[in-house]
Scaffold this motif. Structure first.
Motif, mmCIF file in Angstrom:
data_model
loop_
_atom_site.group_PDB
_atom_site.id
_atom_site.type_symbol
_atom_site.label_atom_id
_atom_site.label_comp_id
_atom_site.label_asym_id
_atom_site.label_seq_id
_atom_site.Cartn_x
_atom_site.Cartn_y
_atom_site.Cartn_z
ATOM 1 N N PRO A 126 -1.186 8.821 -1.382
ATOM 2 C CA PRO A 126 -0.809 7.594 -2.102
ATOM 3 C C PRO A 126 -0.922 7.760 -3.614
ATOM 4 C CG PRO A 126 -2.981 7.371 -1.143
ATOM 5 C CD PRO A 126 -2.440 8.658 -0.631
ATOM 6 N N ARG A 127 -0.049 7.074 -4.330
ATOM 7 C CA ARG A 127 -0.091 7.012 -5.788
ATOM 8 C C ARG A 127 -0.551 5.622 -6.206
ATOM 9 N NH1 ARG A 127 3.048 10.634 -8.348
ATOM 10 N NH2 ARG A 127 1.744 9.990 -10.109
ATOM 11 N N CYS A 128 -1.186 5.557 -7.389
ATOM 12 C CA CYS A 128 -1.816 4.303 -7.807
ATOM 13 C C CYS A 128 -1.220 3.764 -9.112
ATOM 14 C CB CYS A 128 -3.318 4.511 -7.983
ATOM 15 S SG CYS A 128 -4.147 5.117 -6.496
ATOM 16 N N LEU A 129 -1.502 2.487 -9.383
ATOM 17 C CA LEU A 129 -1.109 1.813 -10.627
ATOM 18 C C LEU A 129 0.397 1.929 -10.878
ATOM 19 C CD1 LEU A 129 -4.107 2.966 -12.864
ATOM 20 C CD2 LEU A 129 -3.841 0.793 -11.643
ATOM 21 N N ARG A 130 1.195 1.504 -9.896
ATOM 22 C CA ARG A 130 2.643 1.702 -9.982
ATOM 23 C C ARG A 130 3.446 0.409 -9.826
ATOM 24 N NH1 ARG A 130 4.330 7.253 -8.751
ATOM 25 N NH2 ARG A 130 5.982 6.465 -7.405
ATOM 26 N N ASN A 131 2.827 -0.745 -9.918
ATOM 27 C CA ASN A 131 3.499 -2.041 -9.846
ATOM 28 C C ASN A 131 4.310 -2.189 -8.550
ATOM 29 O OD1 ASN A 131 4.717 -4.502 -10.140
ATOM 30 N ND2 ASN A 131 5.845 -3.987 -12.003
ATOM 31 N N VAL A 132 3.646 -2.668 -7.526
ATOM 32 C CA VAL A 132 4.296 -2.852 -6.230
ATOM 33 C C VAL A 132 4.322 -4.341 -5.857
ATOM 34 C CG1 VAL A 132 3.801 -0.540 -5.383
ATOM 35 C CG2 VAL A 132 2.080 -2.350 -5.095
ATOM 36 N N GLU A 133 4.491 -5.184 -6.853
ATOM 37 C CA GLU A 133 4.511 -6.624 -6.617
ATOM 38 C C GLU A 133 5.664 -7.032 -5.704
ATOM 39 O OE1 GLU A 133 4.480 -10.822 -9.142
ATOM 40 O OE2 GLU A 133 4.869 -8.922 -10.165
ATOM 41 N N ASN A 134 6.818 -6.399 -5.873
ATOM 42 C CA ASN A 134 7.998 -6.720 -5.057
ATOM 43 C C ASN A 134 8.485 -5.452 -4.360
ATOM 44 O OD1 ASN A 134 8.325 -9.548 -5.969
ATOM 45 N ND2 ASN A 134 8.718 -8.582 -7.958
ATOM 46 N N VAL A 135 8.372 -5.454 -3.051
ATOM 47 C CA VAL A 135 8.768 -4.287 -2.262
ATOM 48 C C VAL A 135 10.136 -4.539 -1.636
ATOM 49 C CG1 VAL A 135 8.207 -2.823 -0.284
ATOM 50 C CG2 VAL A 135 6.385 -3.659 -1.789
ATOM 51 N N ASP A 136 11.061 -3.592 -1.842
ATOM 52 C CA ASP A 136 12.434 -3.706 -1.357
ATOM 53 C C ASP A 136 12.692 -2.645 -0.286
ATOM 54 O OD1 ASP A 136 15.122 -4.069 -0.963
ATOM 55 O OD2 ASP A 136 15.753 -3.422 -2.969
ATOM 56 N N VAL B 214 7.822 6.458 17.522
ATOM 57 C CA VAL B 214 7.494 5.525 16.443
ATOM 58 C C VAL B 214 6.805 4.288 17.019
ATOM 59 C CG1 VAL B 214 8.451 4.054 14.632
ATOM 60 C CG2 VAL B 214 9.425 6.328 15.038
ATOM 61 N N THR B 215 5.604 3.998 16.514
ATOM 62 C CA THR B 215 4.866 2.841 17.027
ATOM 63 C C THR B 215 4.373 1.888 15.950
ATOM 64 O OG1 THR B 215 2.792 4.099 17.025
ATOM 65 C CG2 THR B 215 4.065 4.088 19.082
ATOM 66 N N ASP B 216 4.430 2.286 14.670
ATOM 67 C CA ASP B 216 3.991 1.361 13.634
ATOM 68 C C ASP B 216 4.642 1.692 12.295
ATOM 69 O OD1 ASP B 216 2.601 3.554 12.636
ATOM 70 O OD2 ASP B 216 0.617 2.778 13.131
ATOM 71 N N GLY B 217 4.307 0.878 11.286
ATOM 72 C CA GLY B 217 4.921 1.046 9.978
ATOM 73 C C GLY B 217 4.531 2.333 9.285
ATOM 74 N N VAL B 218 3.322 2.845 9.554
ATOM 75 C CA VAL B 218 2.908 4.116 8.968
ATOM 76 C C VAL B 218 3.817 5.238 9.463
ATOM 77 C CG1 VAL B 218 1.029 5.797 8.777
ATOM 78 C CG2 VAL B 218 0.522 3.353 8.706
ATOM 79 N N LEU C 66 5.412 -1.799 7.284
ATOM 80 C CA LEU C 66 6.045 -0.863 6.358
ATOM 81 C C LEU C 66 5.894 -1.336 4.917
ATOM 82 C CD1 LEU C 66 7.682 1.650 5.762
ATOM 83 C CD2 LEU C 66 9.771 0.359 6.310
ATOM 84 N N ILE C 67 6.097 -2.629 4.687
ATOM 85 C CA ILE C 67 5.931 -3.180 3.331
ATOM 86 C C ILE C 67 4.503 -2.953 2.835
ATOM 87 C CG2 ILE C 67 5.802 -5.336 2.026
ATOM 88 C CD1 ILE C 67 8.187 -6.333 3.698
ATOM 89 N N THR C 68 3.534 -3.244 3.687
ATOM 90 C CA THR C 68 2.130 -3.080 3.301
ATOM 91 C C THR C 68 1.809 -1.617 2.996
ATOM 92 O OG1 THR C 68 1.499 -4.968 4.680
ATOM 93 C CG2 THR C 68 -0.256 -3.450 4.034
ATOM 94 N N CYS C 69 2.249 -0.723 3.873
ATOM 95 C CA CYS C 69 1.964 0.703 3.678
ATOM 96 C C CYS C 69 2.648 1.240 2.428
ATOM 97 C CB CYS C 69 2.423 1.500 4.896
ATOM 98 S SG CYS C 69 1.536 1.099 6.410
ATOM 99 N N MET C 70 3.881 0.813 2.197
ATOM 100 C CA MET C 70 4.583 1.249 0.991
ATOM 101 C C MET C 70 3.838 0.821 -0.259
ATOM 102 S SD MET C 70 8.673 0.746 1.628
ATOM 103 C CE MET C 70 8.957 0.731 -0.144
ATOM 104 N N ALA C 71 3.405 -0.420 -0.288
ATOM 105 C CA ALA C 71 2.714 -0.935 -1.472
ATOM 106 C C ALA C 71 1.430 -0.162 -1.734
ATOM 107 C CB ALA C 71 2.424 -2.418 -1.292
ATOM 108 N N ILE C 72 0.649 0.059 -0.687
ATOM 109 C CA ILE C 72 -0.606 0.797 -0.861
ATOM 110 C C ILE C 72 -0.335 2.235 -1.294
ATOM 111 C CG2 ILE C 72 -2.664 1.647 0.326
ATOM 112 C CD1 ILE C 72 -2.461 -0.866 2.124
ATOM 113 N N ASN D 296 10.237 0.525 -3.700
ATOM 114 C CA ASN D 296 11.626 0.627 -3.244
ATOM 115 C C ASN D 296 11.741 1.772 -2.239
ATOM 116 O OD1 ASN D 296 14.514 1.268 -3.096
ATOM 117 N ND2 ASN D 296 14.732 -0.172 -4.803
ATOM 118 N N ILE D 297 12.297 1.470 -1.072
ATOM 119 C CA ILE D 297 12.394 2.468 -0.003
ATOM 120 C C ILE D 297 13.187 3.689 -0.453
ATOM 121 C CG2 ILE D 297 14.517 1.602 1.093
ATOM 122 C CD1 ILE D 297 11.370 2.617 3.023
ATOM 123 N N LYS D 298 14.129 3.499 -1.368
ATOM 124 C CA LYS D 298 14.978 4.600 -1.810
ATOM 125 C C LYS D 298 14.247 5.575 -2.722
ATOM 126 C CE LYS D 298 18.947 1.475 -1.570
ATOM 127 N NZ LYS D 298 19.943 0.704 -2.359
#
Length: 378
Positions: free
Chosen positions: A62-72, A303-307, A349-355, A360-362
C-alpha cells in the motif's frame, strides 16, 4: 466477507426448500446432485481449492498520503463504459438455483451497470434474457459444435437479441472428469430445459451406467476436433468481438492475438476441466506480459472478495468475473441476492483501493502487488 460466507452456507437449505415446495416428490438425493454440480470441480478438486488459495501468495504494497476521498471504479470494456471491473461469468442451468434463473442474474448486472455473460447451457433462452434485461451489457458464451449450423444459429440469435460480444470457451474439447457428477449421474431436473436447444436431440436428460446426462450431452454435440482454423470460421460469420475464455498459457494467448480476438479471459473453467492445472490468478501475469496492450485481458476463478479483485487488477486483469458467488446470491434471494453479492464486492474493492492508496481503478499497476517470495529475497 462474512455476509457472502453466510449466503453460501444457506445455499443447500434454500435449494431444498424451493425445489421441494415446487415438487413435493423431489428427493433429498436430487437436491444433493444440484448442489454438487454447482460447487464441485474436476478430479480430486485440488485446483478448485488452489484457485482460492493462490490469491494469498500475492501481497499488497500500500501507498500512503495519496488523497483517496473519492474512489472511481468505472472503466471501459470493449468500448462499453461499466461501473466497476466486476462482471458475471457464464454458469449453466441457473433455474436450478432460482425460478427466474439467468433472467434474475442479468437484471442484477443491469442494476449494477456491469456485464452479464449468458451460458450456452442456460435454462432461460437468449431471447428471454434479452427481454428481461434490455439495458444490461450482455455477452454470450458459446462452443463450436459438431454441427456448425447450431453454432451459427446461436450466434445469429445473440446478435439479433443485442448481445455485445461472444465468449468462446476453448478449454473443453472434451469434458473434465467431474467425479461428483459421475457419481450422481447428474441430469437436468425434468421440469427444466436447456432453453437454447429446443428441438435439438441430446443426451442431457438421460442416464447411462457410469455416466452423467451432462456428459452424454457433451459427447452428442461438442466437437473435439476444433482448432485455430475454426476460430477463423467463427470470425467470418459474425461482427461481434470474440473473447477467448479458458486460456492459461502465453503461447495460446499470442495465438489468440494473431487470430484477431478482442480479448483473452484467463480461466481454468472454475477448476472443472483438469485437476492440477495452474490457478487462474497465477497464470494471469504470464499472459498479460505476453500480449502487452494488444488486447484486453480478463480473469475468473477463485474470486471471493474485494481484495482478490484488487490483486487481479494489479496483476493486469482489466475485468474480473465471478461465477459461483453470483449463484449463491441467486439461490438465496434471486435478483436481490446477486445484487447484494455485487454490492459487497464493490464496497470491499472501494475500501481496499482507498487503503492501498488509489482513487481510480485505471491507475492501479503491477507495483501494487508482489509475490510472497519477494520479501524473502530482500
Amino acid at each position: 466477507m462474512n455476509v457472502l460466507v453466510s449466503l453460501v452456507f444457506q445455499l443447500l437449505l434454500e435449494i431444498w426448500r424451493r425445489i421441494i415446495k415446487e415438487n413435493p416428490r423431489c428427493s433429498y438425493q436430487a437436491i444433493e446432485k444440484i448442489a454438487d454440480y454447482y460447487r464441485s470441480g474436476a478430479g480430486k478438486q485440488q485446483t478448485l481449492a488452489e484457485n482460492r488459495q493462490a490469491f494469498y501468495k500475492y501481497k499488497i504494497r500500500p501507498r500512503c498520503l495519496r488523497n483517496v476521498e473519492n474512489v472511481d471504479l468505472s472503466t471501459t470494456i470493449l468500448g462499453e463504459k461499466i461501473s466497476m471491473p466486476i462482471g458475471i461469468a457464464p454458469t449453466a442451468m441457473q433455474k436450478m438455483a432460482h425460478p427466474l434463473g439467468e433472467c434474475a442474474n442479468a437484471r442484477a448486472a443491469q442494476e449494477l451497470g456491469t456485464i452479464f455473460t449468458l451460458s450456452t447451457l442456460s435454462t432461460s433462452s437468449i431471447e428471454e434474457v434479452a427481454e428481461a434485461a434490455p439495458q444490461a451489457i450482455k455477452w454470450y458464451q458459446l462452443y463450436i459444435y459438431k454441427d456448425r449450423n447450431i453454432t451459427r444459429d446461436l450466434v445469429i440469435r445473440a446478435e439479433k437479441a443485442g448481445f455485445k460480444a461472444l465468449v468462446l470457451t476453448v478449454d473443453a474439447p472434451v469434458f473434465g472428469l467431474r467425479l461428483e457428477d459421475l457419481r450422481n449421474k447428474f441430469t437436468l431436473p425434468s421440469h427444466l430445459r436447456l432453453a437454447n436447444f429446443q428441438g435439438i436431440k441430446s443426451g442431457m436428460n438421460t442416464e447411462r451406467d457410469h455416466e452423467s446426462g451432462l456428459n452424454n450431452y457433451v459427447t452428442s454435440l461438442f466437437d473435439s476436433s476444433i482448432n485455430w482454423e475454426d476460430l477463423k470460421w467463427l470470425k467470418s460469420i459474425t461482427k461481434l468481438p470474440i473473447v477467448l475464455k479458458g486460456i492459461l498459457t502465453a503461447e495460446d494467448a499470442l495465438l489468440g492475438v494473431q487470430a484477431g480476438v478482442a480479448a483473452i479471459q484467463v480461466s481454468n473453467h472454475g477448476a472443472r476441466q483438469i485437476d492440477g492445472t495452474v490457478a487462474a490468478i497465477d497464470a494471469l501475469s504470464e499472459i498479460v506480459k505476453a500480449v502487452g496492450d494488444k488486447i484486453e485481458v480478463y480473469m475468473d476463478g477463485g474470486v471471493t472478495d474485494g481484495v482478490d479483485i484488487l490483486k487481479a487488477v494489479a496483476l493486469g486483469a482489466r475485468m474480473v468475473f465471478i461465477g459461483r458467488p453470483a449463484l449463491w446470491g441467486l439461490t438465496h434471494s434471486g435478483q436481490a441476492g446477486v445484487e447484494q453479492i455485487l454490492n459487497i464486492l464493490k464496497k470491499e474493492l472501494i475500501t481496499c483501493m482507498a487503503i492501498a492508496g488509489f482513487s481510480n481503478i485505471k491507475e492501479i499497476d503491477r507495483n501494487l502487488v508482489v509475490h510472497e517470495n519477494y520479501y524473502s529475497k530482500l
